[in-house]
Structure formats: structure tokens, C-alpha cells
Design a protein around this motif. Structure first.
Motif, PDB file in Angstrom:
ATOM      1  N   ARG A  92      -0.138 -12.466  -0.517  1.00 33.40           N
ATOM      2  CA  ARG A  92      -1.025 -11.581  -1.278  1.00 33.40           C
ATOM      3  C   ARG A  92      -1.997 -10.919  -0.310  1.00 33.40           C
ATOM      4  N   THR A  93      -2.302  -9.660  -0.587  1.00 36.75           N
ATOM      5  CA  THR A  93      -3.203  -8.888   0.258  1.00 36.75           C
ATOM      6  C   THR A  93      -4.590  -8.864  -0.366  1.00 36.75           C
ATOM      7  N   HIS A 101      -1.629  -4.025  -5.691  1.00 35.20           N
ATOM      8  CA  HIS A 101      -0.886  -5.176  -5.179  1.00 35.20           C
ATOM      9  C   HIS A 101       0.545  -5.202  -5.726  1.00 35.20           C
TER      10      HIS A 101
END
Length: 127
Positions: A92-93, A101
Motif C-alpha cells: 500500500r502506498t 490507491h
């Protein structure tokens, strides 16, 4: 007669059936096995049911199925391993909103699945 023409048309569109002893031929795509990607986040029970359904389809083998996991939930990874399919995890960013996302994750999964941007098996040449 309109009713007879309609009945004839409907019967010609009916799916083909096989007799009790016949086995339908496997689905083939020439020398190309089309990949199947399943996107997953944090719902291992849904993933298990989805994979069972995909793997039950005629012509599908475990070797062409990849789970593209959004994040690192160990339960999701375990289901992929139990079902014998490939797993690719996408971290995950931080700082992205939900839509950003999701868009990034789907882009990553598709790039890996179809080989765009240096990923997967080069299937984009055949699409």
C-alpha cells in the motif's frame, strides 16, 4: 406463421447439450494460455470462494491463475498458497486516497498480468 418462426429462432439459439456419456472438449486457445488475475485485499473467505469458482471452470488450471494482493494480509496470502495459485503482493502506498490507491493497484495488477510496462508474459501483443 409468426409463432412458428419465433419458436424456430429460439430453438436455434439454445445452447448445445451433450449426452450423459459425452465429455465436452477442453477450452483451447492455440499455443496461448490466457492468464486469469484475481484482485484481493483483506477478505480471505471471499477469495477462497472466488478461487474455488475460477478453478472449477472448464479449461482453467492453477498455473494460469494469479492473485494480486493489495497489501500484506497474511490470511489472504495463505489462501492463495492453500489453493496452489501464484501470489503477487502490492504494498500500500501511504498518502493516497482510496480512489488513487485502487487505480494504482489495478494498473499494477494489469501490467503484471498482461506484460505492459515490462511486467508479465507479453500477452499484450495478442490482445
Amino acid at each position: 406463421d409468426m409463432d412458428r418462426d419465433q419458436a424456430r429462432s429460439e430453438s436455434s439459439n439454445a445452447p448445445a447439450t451433450t449426452t450423459s456419456g459425452d465429455t465436452p472438449p477442453p477450452l483451447t486457445y492455440g499455443a496461448l494460455d490466457l492468464p486469469i488475475g484475481v484482485v484481493a485485499y483483506n477478505r480471505p473467505d471471499y477469495l477462497r470462494r472466488s478461487l474455488a469458482s475460477v478453478l472449477a471452470a472448464r479449461g482453467v488450471t492453477k498455473g494460469i491463475v494469479t492473485v494480486f494482493q493489495d497489501g500484506d494480509d497474511a490470511r489472504v496470502a495463505e489462501v492463495a498458497r492453500e489453493m496452489g495459485v501464484s501470489l503477487k503482493q502490492h504494498p500500500r502506498t501511504p498518502g493516497l486516497d482510496g480512489a488513487q490507491h485502487i487505480a494504482r493497484h489495478y494498473g499494477w495488477a494489469l501490467s503484471n498480468l498482461f506484460g505492459a510496462a515490462g511486467g508479465g508474459g507479453g500477452y499484450h501483443h495478442h490482445l
